[in-house]
Design a protein around this motif. Structure first.
Motif, PDB file in Angstrom:
ATOM      1  N   ASP A  74     -64.433 -39.385 -86.218  1.00 33.28           N
ATOM      2  CA  ASP A  74     -65.607 -38.916 -85.476  1.00 33.28           C
ATOM      3  C   ASP A  74     -66.192 -40.048 -84.620  1.00 33.28           C
ATOM      4  O   ASP A  74     -66.618 -39.834 -83.475  1.00 33.28           O
ATOM      5  CB  ASP A  74     -66.672 -38.393 -86.435  1.00 33.28           C
ATOM      6  N   ALA A  75     -66.227 -41.260 -85.183  1.00 34.54           N
ATOM      7  CA  ALA A  75     -66.756 -42.404 -84.435  1.00 34.54           C
ATOM      8  C   ALA A  75     -65.878 -42.726 -83.229  1.00 34.54           C
ATOM      9  O   ALA A  75     -66.383 -43.085 -82.154  1.00 34.54           O
ATOM     10  CB  ALA A  75     -66.865 -43.619 -85.350  1.00 34.54           C
ATOM     11  N   TRP A  76     -64.576 -42.596 -83.392  1.00 36.05           N
ATOM     12  CA  TRP A  76     -63.670 -42.833 -82.276  1.00 36.05           C
ATOM     13  C   TRP A  76     -63.907 -41.811 -81.161  1.00 36.05           C
ATOM     14  O   TRP A  76     -63.954 -42.157 -79.976  1.00 36.05           O
ATOM     15  CB  TRP A  76     -62.232 -42.788 -82.760  1.00 36.05           C
TER      16      TRP A  76
ATOM     17  N   GLU B 109     -66.073 -40.495 -75.831  1.00 40.27           N
ATOM     18  CA  GLU B 109     -66.750 -39.462 -75.061  1.00 40.27           C
ATOM     19  C   GLU B 109     -68.172 -39.841 -74.638  1.00 40.27           C
ATOM     20  O   GLU B 109     -68.661 -39.366 -73.600  1.00 40.27           O
ATOM     21  CB  GLU B 109     -66.800 -38.168 -75.884  1.00 40.27           C
ATOM     22  N   ARG B 110     -68.838 -40.706 -75.444  1.00 37.27           N
ATOM     23  CA  ARG B 110     -70.256 -40.967 -75.181  1.00 37.27           C
ATOM     24  C   ARG B 110     -70.599 -42.450 -75.066  1.00 37.27           C
ATOM     25  O   ARG B 110     -71.735 -42.804 -74.770  1.00 37.27           O
ATOM     26  CB  ARG B 110     -71.096 -40.307 -76.281  1.00 37.27           C
ATOM     27  N   GLY B 111     -69.626 -43.314 -75.362  1.00 38.59           N
ATOM     28  CA  GLY B 111     -69.848 -44.738 -75.188  1.00 38.59           C
ATOM     29  C   GLY B 111     -70.267 -45.462 -76.449  1.00 38.59           C
ATOM     30  O   GLY B 111     -70.682 -44.837 -77.438  1.00 38.59           O
TER      31      GLY B 111
ATOM     32  N   LEU C 202     -72.665 -44.654 -84.505  1.00 35.57           N
ATOM     33  CA  LEU C 202     -73.675 -44.852 -85.547  1.00 35.57           C
ATOM     34  C   LEU C 202     -73.580 -46.248 -86.164  1.00 35.57           C
ATOM     35  O   LEU C 202     -72.470 -46.729 -86.464  1.00 35.57           O
ATOM     36  CB  LEU C 202     -73.495 -43.801 -86.650  1.00 35.57           C
ATOM     37  N   PRO C 203     -74.715 -46.900 -86.417  1.00 34.23           N
ATOM     38  CA  PRO C 203     -74.688 -48.237 -87.007  1.00 34.23           C
ATOM     39  C   PRO C 203     -74.145 -48.264 -88.430  1.00 34.23           C
ATOM     40  O   PRO C 203     -73.704 -49.315 -88.901  1.00 34.23           O
ATOM     41  CB  PRO C 203     -76.159 -48.679 -86.964  1.00 34.23           C
TER      42      PRO C 203
ATOM     43  N   VAL D  90     -61.973 -41.028 -93.548  1.00 37.78           N
ATOM     44  CA  VAL D  90     -61.242 -40.657 -92.340  1.00 37.78           C
ATOM     45  C   VAL D  90     -62.096 -39.824 -91.383  1.00 37.78           C
ATOM     46  O   VAL D  90     -61.987 -39.958 -90.156  1.00 37.78           O
ATOM     47  CB  VAL D  90     -59.920 -39.932 -92.701  1.00 37.78           C
ATOM     48  N   TRP D  91     -62.978 -38.969 -91.908  1.00 36.86           N
ATOM     49  CA  TRP D  91     -63.846 -38.183 -91.034  1.00 36.86           C
ATOM     50  C   TRP D  91     -64.782 -39.096 -90.236  1.00 36.86           C
ATOM     51  O   TRP D  91     -64.962 -38.940 -89.026  1.00 36.86           O
ATOM     52  CB  TRP D  91     -64.651 -37.173 -91.850  1.00 36.86           C
ATOM     53  N   THR D  92     -65.367 -40.063 -90.919  1.00 36.87           N
ATOM     54  CA  THR D  92     -66.259 -41.004 -90.238  1.00 36.87           C
ATOM     55  C   THR D  92     -65.516 -41.790 -89.163  1.00 36.87           C
ATOM     56  O   THR D  92     -65.997 -41.936 -88.032  1.00 36.87           O
ATOM     57  CB  THR D  92     -66.874 -41.974 -91.251  1.00 36.87           C
TER      58      THR D  92
END
Length: 411
Positions: free
Chosen positions: A115-117, A122-124, A129-130, A110-112
Motif C-alpha cells: 500500500d505504501a508503494w 501515485e501521490r508522492g 505514512l510515518p 505485506v499489505w502495509t
C-alpha cells in the motif's frame, strides 16, 4: 534439571472463527473457511486464483479504531489472538521482566509495504505514512503484542516460512528451560491475502485453482489435490513452567515437551522427497521428550494439499514410524483453515492441544478419494482418542527447507 512446561491459555482468530473456541467448534463440525474473494482488486489485477481462506471476523470488528489504523493486519490478528490467550490463562499477574514473547510470521506486513508503494507512486513521498516502517517490519506483530502485555523479558520473532510459529514454540520451550522468563506467549500470524502474493504463489503452481468450488479446494491426501489455499489469521499459546502455573492456580491444557528444528538444505521451495531431515526432526522430538515411537497417539500433519508436499511428508512419516504409522490417527486441518503460512504451526498447535485436552482428533474434510500412494489413517470425522497418557506431535515444514516439529502430552 529439566522443567515441565505447560500450556495454560490459547487464543485464535482464523478463517473458521474469531476465537479459539469458535475455531475449534467449527473445525469439529467439518466447516470450510475458504470462500470466493469479493474485492475489486480481484478483477482489476486479473489474478488467476479468486478465492482464499479469509478471517471469519474482521479485526475492525474487534479492535479499537486507532489500533486498526496503526497496525498492519498481521499485527492486528496477533493482538486479537494474544489477548484472548492471555485472558484464557487468567490474565496472569507477573512481573514484566519475567514475561516474554516468541512470535512468528512468514511474510509480515505485506499489505502495509505494498500500500505504501502504491501511495508513493501515485501521490508522492509526503503522503507515505510515518508509521509505515514499524507497521511493515516482520517483528511488528510480536512487538505489538509484547507492548500490549508489557513483556520485558524479550520479544523474539522467527521468520522461517511455514515452519515459523512451530519454531517459535520450540524457542519458548527453550527460553523457559533456561530460566529466562516465567511465562511466554508464543504463536504466529499472517495476513497475506493480497493480489501480489496470490499471483506469485499461483505463478509457481503452488495454489489450488478450484475457482468454481473454493470450499473443497484444500484437500490433503486426495488424489485430486492441486495446491494449497492461502489463509490468514493468528493463534497464540501461553506457555509456562508447571511449577509457575500451579502456584497461581492456572488451568493446564497440556504439557509441551519441546521440539526439534532442522533443515533440508535441498531446494528453495520443494521439500526433500525422501523426507530425511523431516524424519530426523520427528525422531529427535519424540526421543528428546523421553518417549518411544509407539507412544505417539495422534499426529497433526503439515499436509498442505500440494501434490509434492503431501507425499514427501508421508515418506518422512513412514521413515519414522514404519508399520506403526498404520495405527496412528492423522489430522490434516489445513483442509478447513487453509494455509496460514507463518501462523499455521500455531493454530495447528492449538488444535493438537485441544485434541489432547478433549480426547478428540479433529477431522480432515474434502478427502473423497485418498491417494493410494499415501496410505495413512486419516481422520475424516471427529474421532475419540483413547484414555490414558497420550503423546501427539505437530509438523511444520517451509520454503527454504525449514522443518519444525513439536510434541505435546495430555495431562
Amino acid at each position: 534439571m529439566t522443567k515441565k512446561i505447560v500450556i495454560t491459555g490459547i487464543g485464535a482468530t482464523t478463517p473458521l472463527g474469531g476465537t479459539a473456541t469458535d475455531t475449534w467448534t467449527n473445525l469439529l463440525a467439518g466447516q470450510s473457511g475458504t470462500s470466493t474473494l469479493n474485492h475489486p482488486w480481484v478483477a482489476e489485477t486479473q489474478i488467476p486464483v479468486t478465492f482464499a481462506a479469509q478471517a471469519r471476523v474482521s479485526p475492525a470488528d474487534v479492535l479499537e479504531r486507532f489500533e486498526v489504523k496503526r497496525l498492519d493486519p498481521s499485527s492486528q490478528f496477533a493482538l486479537i489472538a494474544g489477548r484472548e490467550a492471555w485472558a484464557d490463562a487468567g490474565s496472569p499477574e507477573v512481573e514484566p521482566e519475567r514475561v516474554a514473547v516468541d512470535w512468528a510470521t512468514g511474510i509480515g506486513g505485506v499489505w502495509t509495504l505494498l500500500d505504501a508503494w502504491d501511495t508513493l507512486r501515485e501521490r508522492g513521498p509526503r503522503r507515505v505514512l510515518p508509521m509505515t516502517v514499524p507497521m511493515l517490519m516482520p517483528n511488528g506483530p510480536g512487538a505489538a503484542l509484547g507492548m500490549d502485555l508489557h513483556a520485558r523479558a524479550g520479544i523474539r520473532t522467527v521468520v522461517s516460512a511455514c515452519a515459523s510459529s512451530t519454531e517459535a514454540l520450540v524457542n519458548a520451550y527453550d527460553r523457559l528451560q533456561a530460566g529466562l522468563a516465567d511465562i511466554v506467549i508464543a504463536g504466529g500470524s499472517e495476513a497475506a491475502i493480497h493480489p501480489l502474493p496470490i499471483a506469485a504463489f499461483a505463478a509457481m503452481h503452488a495454489l489450488s485453482t478450484r475457482n468454481d468450488d473454493p470450499a473443497t479446494a484444500s484437500r490433503p491426501y486426495d488424489i485430486g489435490r492441486d495446491g494449497f489455499v492461502l489463509g490468514e489469521g493468528a493463534a497464540a499459546l501461553v506457555v509456562e513452567t508447571e511449577e509457575h502455573a500451579k502456584a497461581r492456580g492456572a488451568h493446564i491444557y497440556a504439557e509441551l515437551l519441546g521440539g526439534v528444528v532442522n533443515s533440508d538444505a535441498y531446494h528453495i521451495t520443494a521439500p526433500d522427497p525422501e523426507g530425511a531431515a523431516a524424519a530426523r526432526a520427528m525422531i529427535g522430538t519424540i526421543q528428546n521428550a523421553g518417549f518411544d515411537l509407539k507412544d505417539v497417539a495422534h499426529i497433526n500433519a503439515h499436509a498442505t494439499s500440494t501434490p509434492v508436499g503431501d507425499i514427501a511428508e508421508y515418506n518422512a512419516l513412514r521413515r519414522v514410524f514404519g508399520d506403526l504409522l498404520d495405527g496412528i490417527p492423522v489430522s490434516a486441518t489445513k483442509a478447513s483453515t487453509g494455509h496460514l503460512l507463518g501462523g499455521a504451526g500455531a493454530i495447528e498447535a492449538v488444535f493438537t492441544v485441544k485434541a489432547l485436552a478433549e480426547r478428540m482428533a479433529p477431522p480432515t474434510i474434502n478427502l473423497t478419494a485418498q491417494d493410494p500412494a499415501i496410505p495413512l489413517d486419516v481422520v475424516t470425522t471427529p474421532r475419540a482418542l483413547p484414555a490414558g497418557d497420550l503423546l501427539a506431535i505437530s509438523n511444520s515444514f517451509g520454503f527454504g527447507g525449514h522443518n519444525a516439529v513439536i510434541a505435546f502430552r495430555s495431562v
